[in-house]
Design an enzyme around this catalytic site. Structure first.
Site, PDB file in Angstrom:
ATOM      1  N   GLU A   2       0.657  -1.233   0.048  1.00 52.62           N
ATOM      2  CA  GLU A   2      -0.100  -0.070  -0.060  1.00 52.62           C
ATOM      3  C   GLU A   2       0.846   1.212  -0.023  1.00 52.62           C
ATOM      4  O   GLU A   2       0.689   2.226  -0.688  1.00 52.62           O
ATOM      5  CB  GLU A   2      -0.953   0.102   1.280  1.00 52.62           C
ATOM      6  CG  GLU A   2      -1.952  -1.197   1.173  1.00 52.62           C
ATOM      7  CD  GLU A   2      -2.640  -1.324   2.342  1.00 52.62           C
ATOM      8  OE1 GLU A   2      -2.302  -1.435   3.372  1.00 52.62           O
ATOM      9  OE2 GLU A   2      -3.923  -1.248   2.180  1.00 52.62           O
ATOM     10  N   GLU A  36      -3.970  -9.387   4.153  1.00 52.07           N
ATOM     11  CA  GLU A  36      -4.526  -9.085   5.458  1.00 52.07           C
ATOM     12  C   GLU A  36      -5.960  -9.963   5.659  1.00 52.07           C
ATOM     13  O   GLU A  36      -6.190 -10.382   6.781  1.00 52.07           O
ATOM     14  CB  GLU A  36      -5.228  -7.441   5.281  1.00 52.07           C
ATOM     15  CG  GLU A  36      -3.909  -6.607   5.098  1.00 52.07           C
ATOM     16  CD  GLU A  36      -3.236  -6.369   3.928  1.00 52.07           C
ATOM     17  OE1 GLU A  36      -3.366  -7.004   2.985  1.00 52.07           O
ATOM     18  OE2 GLU A  36      -2.744  -5.428   3.850  1.00 52.07           O
TER      19      GLU A  36
END
Ligand code: T1G
Length: 699
Positions: free
Chosen positions: A105, A125
């Site tokens: 990210e 995640e």
């Protein structure tokens, strides 16, 4: 500071330095922001590179910070990524080795991305019960396309940098470096080449659409329905990515943020994060430093070519380690060899194993009838009959023939490893390696540490376990070690419930609804009810205080050992494994209640689950008190990898903490009132009672 700052001519380089994987903890995040500020203030700096020290670009947010206020403390990851995006000087991510979660990210917030080949790229995640929470669900679809992004996010799977799609006009990486070694130099050159680009390319400005729109997301929701049965995260990933296609970037980010925070507090995510840390902690032995020298294991001897011996041998063959298998009789060896071949051929047939790999593995396997042939083995594991006299004979032979420094391991599931070690003149080289059947499939390996087991033997076996893809948990010496000692209590309760009014199928269904892979009675029929029968006979002499329902013995007296005899707690049709409730067994149970003078009562699924699971937890607390397990997470790993405990509940000890230990003790006090029950059975372990009274949980 967990990020270094250096200037190379007109390029500033910010290097993440938070070993082992440059987790984006608070200090690292602060280091990035400080570096960006320094670069802005230095007129000589025209462009900026962010990269990672050591073996990772970044493994993502610092999981060790989860649940602490540090993880949300400013500068949080959103602020760091915003600072990168808003930098007037171009920021280039120089990516290598590992670029995952928040690390990817962060890279997506950079203006350019340069990747070395072979880098593991993922948004994992979802494996922690979360979803990418720093813009991954909004930015990744914009650079690789909605479907490839959603597949990566929902699966959490890793792709190699050189394989990830370069969608024409939209791509994750602007350039692939020649190699990881060339990356630093190439990053400087690339940063200089883009120093004057204006306006700076922002991923957030890219369009994000799926041609089939709602129809695609409906399809995606249907696809994740199965995965979402016990976990909310996969479905939320779809919601977040859908928001990226329907809303402005800033609104999509708000949707993602809300979904992420909600998931962070779900019991499933807490369980998965606990297990992520517990699995890694299990490989650490408090008094054995990780740099303890390890013995070289180049060849392994396996004694016993039965089901266990064959399965054990396969683990080493799969890891490319030669195995010499020893039996007493040629026909036993032939049978064992045939079983190994059958197992591999089944994998080849299913396309799970290539023919050449199968042949390579078989070429590593040799057999012998002569102990002398084991003289050069670095490790010998015996998987012979579970009787101390047989073990004595085997270890006396091994002591006589094996070279100095060879590790002598027993696959015993309950016998005293110290006693076994005493059969040799080298107790320091003796250790338990308790595999779980089928040994080539089940991930759990209980490493049983004898009083005299040398530290380098333990360190060697723990490292070897990782090599053969086992989850190793160290256990002290006691009857049943960790797993079987606890399952004994679980099985006792299962039997008592039958006496009180439950049926085998009701108990099994309740535990399978709770999430166990298999209820206690189906599990008994699979493993063989005669195993428990032998243990109870032995226990009757050694531990007369251990009370059991007589139903299990009556079952075995009928010869109903389970699937292997075509009948157990359940009936089975020839060649089938479907468990069919047995009128005969249910009648036997009813008759037994009459003998006991018990009027059967209706028992709730909740009571069934609590009595079996809390029985596990209470024994687990005793195991911690006795120092048989060094941490509660080890017990959770045993139950996860060896007994089919539901992963989304985090293991029995974590689950107990989630219920509140105070509530467990309250429930145990209620069960102790039950006249049927052995009052001592529900006496809370002192550790459990103490933690409950202090409002704490297992560490
Ligand atoms: N944070 C902190 N420590 C980590 C870590 C992380 N993200 N990942 C690994 N470690 C530690 C691990 O505990 C162990 O420590 C050591 O590194 C080696 O790990 C906002 C919120 C990176 C592929 O899920 O998949 O970003 O035991 O044994 O086999 O969207 O670790 O030595 O003290 O596994 O070489 C997302 C998880 C986080 C990646 C390396 N990232 N890690 O595998 O070594 S959430 C992940 C892995 C997030 C954002 C969200 C693997 C690995 P110790 P290891 P490995």
């Amino acid at each position: 500071m967990s990020a270094q700052y250096q200037v190379h001519g007109d390029v500033a380089v910010i290097t993440l330095a938070n070993p082992p994987v440059n987790g984006l903890g608070l200090a690292t995040r602060q280091g990035i922001v400080d570096g960006l500020n320094r670069a802005q203030q230095d007129a000589a700096v025209k462009s900026i590179v962010i990269t990672g020290a050591g073996g990772a670009f970044s493994g993502g947010a610092d999981i060790k910070e989860f649940g602490t206020d540090k993880s949300m403390q400013e500068p949080n990851l959103h602020s760091v990524i915003a600072a990168i995006e808003n930098s007037p000087k171009p920021v280039v991510a120089a990516i290598h080795s590992v670029c995952m979660g928040g690390g990817l990210e962060l890279a997506l917030g950079c203006h350019y991305r340069l990747a070395a080949p072979g880098c593991s790229v993922a948004l994992p995640e979802v494996k922690l019960g979360l979803l990418p929470g720093a813009g991954g669900t909004q930015r990744l679809p914009r650079v690789v396309g909605v479907e490839p992004a959603l597949n990566m996010i929902v699966s959490g799977e890793t792709v190699k940098s050189e394989l990830i799609g370069f969608i024409p006009g939209q791509k994750l990486f602007d350039k692939m470096a020649a190699s990881a070694e060339a990356l630093p130099e190439e990053a400087l050159a690339f940063a200089r080449s883009v120093a004057d680009t204006r306006p700076l390319p922002l991923v957030r400005n890219l369009p994000c659409k799926h041609p089939q729109g709602d129809a695609y997301f409906q399809f995606a929701r249907n696809m994740v329905k199965g995965m979402s049965k016990n976990y909310p995260a996969p479905a939320k990933c779809v919601d977040a990515v859908e928001a990226a296609t329907k809303r402005k970037f800033a609104d999509g980010m708000s949707v993602e943020r809300e979904l992420f925070i909600n998931l962070m507090w779900t019991p499933e995510s807490r369980a998965l994060r606990h297990l992520f840390m517990a699995e890694r902690a299990a490989s650490k032995i408090p008094d054995v430093p990780s740099d303890t020298p390890k013995r070289d294991i180049k060849s392994v001897g396996v004694i016993g070519a039965g089901t266990m011996g064959g399965g054990i041998a396969m683990n080493f063959l799969n890891a490319g380690i030669p195995v010499k298998m020893l039996e007493m009789k040629q026909e036993a060896l032939d049978r064992g060899l045939a079983t190994i071949k059958k197992n591999y051929e089944a994998q080849v047939k299913k396309g799970k194993l290539k023919q050449d790999k199968y042949e390579q593995r078989m070429a590593l396997l040799s057999t012998t009838l002569d102990y002398a042939d084991l003289k050069d083995a670095d490790l010998v594991i015996e998987a012979v009959f579970e009787e101390i006299g047989v073990k004595e004979a085997v270890f006396k032979q091994l002591d006589a023939v094996c070279k100095q420094g060879a590790i002598l391991a027993s696959n015993t599931s309950t016998l005293d490893v110290d006693k076994i070690a005493s059969f040799t003149k080298r107790p320091q080289d003796v250790v338990g390696m308790h595999f779980f059947s089928p040994a080539n499939v089940m991930r759990l390996l209980e490493v049983v540490r004898g009083k005299e087991t040398a530290k380098d033997v333990l360190a060697t076996v723990m490292a070897l376990a990782k090599k053969i893809k086992k989850t190793a948990v160290v256990s002290g010496v006691c009857d049943g070690f960790i797993g079987n000692r606890m399952i004994e209590r679980y099985s006792q309760q299962a039997g008592f419930l039958l006496d009180e009014g439950a049926t085998p199928q009701q108990v099994d269904k309740a535990l399978e609804k709770f999430g166990m892979a298999m209820g206690p009675f189906r599990m008994g029929d699979l493993a063989g009810n005669d195993i428990g029968w032998a243990i109870r006979k032995r226990r009757a002499l050694e531990r007369p205080d251990m009370k059991y329902s007589r139903t299990a013995d009556k079952l075995c007296e009928l010869g109903r050992y389970g699937q292997k005899t075509g009948a157990g707690w359940y009936d089975y049709q020839a060649g089938k494994r479907d468990a069919i409730p047995s009128d005969l067994v249910n009648k036997m149970i009813e008759d037994h209640r009459k003998e006991l003078g018990i009027t059967p009562r209706k028992i709730s699924d909740e009571e069934i689950v609590q009595r079996l699971v809390y029985a596990l937890v209470n024994e687990g607390a005793h195991i911690l008190e006795d120092g048989i397990a060094s941490k509660s997470g080890d017990i959770d790993m045993v139950y996860l990898t060896g007994y089919g405990f539901p992963i989304y509940r985090g293991g029995p000890m974590h689950y107990a903490g989630e219920q509140g230990l105070f509530n467990l003790v309250q429930a145990m006090n209620r069960f102790a009132q039950n006249p049927r029950d052995d009052q001592a059975f529900w006496q809370p372990a002192p550790l459990l009672a103490k933690l409950a009274a202090e409002g704490k949980t297992f560490s």
